[in-house]
Design an enzyme around this catalytic site. Structure first.
Site, PDB file in Angstrom:
ATOM      1  N   ASP A  40       0.782  -1.241   0.000  1.00  0.00           N
ATOM      2  CA  ASP A  40       0.000   0.000   0.000  1.00  0.00           C
ATOM      3  C   ASP A  40       0.819   1.300   0.000  1.00  0.00           C
ATOM      4  O   ASP A  40       1.792   1.418   0.750  1.00  0.00           O
ATOM      5  CB  ASP A  40      -0.853   0.097   1.274  1.00  0.00           C
ATOM      6  CG  ASP A  40      -1.598  -1.154   1.601  1.00  0.00           C
ATOM      7  OD1 ASP A  40      -1.570  -2.105   0.815  1.00  0.00           O
ATOM      8  OD2 ASP A  40      -2.222  -1.184   2.673  1.00  0.00           O
TER       9      ASP A  40
HETATM   10  C1  FRU Z   1      -3.958  -3.672   2.542  1.00  0.00           C
HETATM   11  C2  FRU Z   1      -3.389  -4.138   3.874  1.00  0.00           C
HETATM   12  C3  FRU Z   1      -3.795  -3.198   5.006  1.00  0.00           C
HETATM   13  C4  FRU Z   1      -2.673  -3.390   5.996  1.00  0.00           C
HETATM   14  C5  FRU Z   1      -1.475  -3.566   5.091  1.00  0.00           C
HETATM   15  C6  FRU Z   1      -0.434  -4.489   5.636  1.00  0.00           C
HETATM   16  O1  FRU Z   1      -3.249  -4.174   1.452  1.00  0.00           O
HETATM   17  O2  FRU Z   1      -3.771  -5.461   4.137  1.00  0.00           O
HETATM   18  O3  FRU Z   1      -5.060  -3.458   5.543  1.00  0.00           O
HETATM   19  O4  FRU Z   1      -2.518  -2.313   6.857  1.00  0.00           O
HETATM   20  O5  FRU Z   1      -1.965  -4.065   3.862  1.00  0.00           O
HETATM   21  O6  FRU Z   1       0.702  -4.539   4.832  1.00  0.00           O
END
Ligand code: FRU
Length: 445
Positions: A40
């Site tokens: 992300d």
């Molecule tokens: C989304 C997610 C979020 C989390 C992050 C962990 O892709 O699953 O909910 O904070 O990635 O890497």
């Protein structure tokens, strides 16, 4: 060597065994970390003349795990300087098992990150100096140690904080089993003590919403969430701390997830998203990198309050000579949807097609809704970059495709049925070595 250049050079060293500079599948003008895993986008923010972009990062390899916050900044939205890791898990701390997704804000003049620590999922703060380089975890962490009492939720992560009528508001991604995804609304004066208010909005779209992003746009408010590989959005009004949804859609029907936005110095609402891989884990690990940041997309509402999305104008300066083939190209095409049941074009092995009868745009195995008005032509902008193909249609639909051609034969752009006009340009790489930051020139940028 100046310290900054040394740091950049050290960060840029490729993973052992992987030849990133010669990897045909590695994009040339999309942002990527110097190596290893990215998911992300986190806490994008405009600050003191630069766009800052943080991202979920595993520094140990091209696979998910041991989540850190990577960090880069840019003056022009296109060329980047890689910066030292912003956040790492603190042994024994509330984020010992991972520094998950969150946002960045300026509180009392100080850059502040609000993020999720895991096992269990809790909300934490970190603050930094004015250069956003040296981040310190807040002694009060976790500032929210558990979901609201009495609420049984499917998850509790990815805070989105914004300033509203003299206080801080925050959404936390969550969901109710059997009912749907939700975003929980909190408020605070100081970011440390939080009061839970209510679910901002709940809908039967999956059972857990990750990465909520909520912001004003034109005369409305927009909520974007990430729900099990899809990116639904909702447009409506935000009154009395309640969200009254009026329309909905999907940001991108392809390999795109966890988008996050910010307002830049020009007042634009800019959205970044994580372009996921679509090849086996072993291939990602062997390549030494995984995950690409999408192009920056500028969001607006049209006269009918429909969400509009187009790549930031800054990318136009990457255009070089006209070329109807290659691995770093942009294609602009206009098609007449009335010319046949299906109209489209091909980029190498990937077919991009529109069927007016179904109101759907398809590309490389993904599809998304797109209903054209009577007489409206299909306007495509297609960005090809190594293994990434980002397709934009009529400013209101997008599909991100992954395509990993074997061998070295150049991809060709082939017009198909209905093509009225087609233009294509070679796009310039943003670094000399596919590391996505021009380290030699980083100081000047
Ligand atoms: C989304 C997610 C979020 C989390 C992050 C962990 O892709 O699953 O909910 O904070 O990635 O890497």
């Amino acid at each position: 060597m100046r310290r900054r250049d040394f740091l950049a050079a050290a960060l840029a060293a490729p993973a052992a065994g992987a030849d990133l500079a010669r990897d045909r599948h590695r994009p040339q003008y999309h942002f990527l970390p110097p190596r290893n895993w990215m998911n992300d986008p986190n806490g994008p923010i405009w600050w003191k003349g630069r766009h800052h972009l943080f991202y979920q990062h595993n520094p140990n390899g091209a696979f998910w795990g041991d989540m850190h916050w990577g960090h880069a900044s840019s003056k022009d939205l296109v060329h980047w300087t890689h910066l030292p890791m912003a956040l790492a898990p603190t042994p024994g701390g509330a984020d010992k098992d991972g520094v998950f997704t969150g946002c960045a804000i300026i509180h009392e003049g100080r850059p502040t990150i609000v993020y999720t620590g895991v096992n269990p999922e809790v909300q934490c703060l970190a603050t930094s100096d004015h250069r956003m380089i040296a981040w310190k975890k807040h002694p009060a962490n976790p500032v929210i140690a558990a979901p609201p009492a009495g609420l049984s939720v499917t998850g509790f992560r990815d805070p989105c904080v914004w300033r509203h009528e003299g206080q801080w508001l925050m959404l936390i991604g969550s969901g109710f089993k059997g009912t749907g995804g939700t975003a929980l609304l909190y408020r605070s004066a100081d970011l440390v003590r939080w009061e839970y208010l209510h679910p901002l909005f709940t809908a039967a779209v999956d059972q857990m919403w990750e990465c909520p992003d909520f912001f004003p746009l034109g005369r409305k408010w927009v909520l974007i969430v990430s729900a099990n590989r899809t990116t639904p959005y909702f447009v409506g009004e935000f009154r009395d701390l309640k969200f009254h949804v009026q329309s909905r859609g999907v940001i991108d029907g392809g390999a795109y997830y966890a988008p996050k936005s910010y307002r830049d110095n020009r007042g634009r609402r800019i959205l970044w998203g994580w372009i996921q891989e679509r090849r086996p884990r072993e291939a990602q690990v062997a390549a030494g990198w995984s995950g690409v940041m999408s192009l920056a997309r500028v969001l607006t509402l049209d006269a009918r309050d429909r969400l509009q999305m187009e790549p930031a104008g800054e990318y136009r300066k990457l255009r070089q000579n006209r070329a109807r083939g290659g691995d770093s190209i942009e294609v602009e095409a206009v098609l007449d949807p009335a010319a046949g049941a299906e109209v489209g074009l091909a980029v190498g092995a990937v077919r991009i097609a529109y069927r007016a009868g179904e109101g759907r745009l398809t590309a490389g195995g993904s599809s998304t809704a797109l209903v054209l008005d009577p007489g409206e032509k299909l306007s495509l902008r297609v960005f090809v970059d190594g293994s990434v193909i980002e397709v934009f249609a009529n400013r209101r639909a997008s599909l991100t495709v992954r395509d990993y051609p074997a061998g070295s034969a150049e991809r060709a752009v082939e017009p198909g049925a209905g093509v009225v006009s087609l233009d294509a340009w070679r796009l310039k790489a943003i670094s000399k070595n596919r590391l996505s930051a021009d380290t030699a020139a980083s100081g000047a940028r």
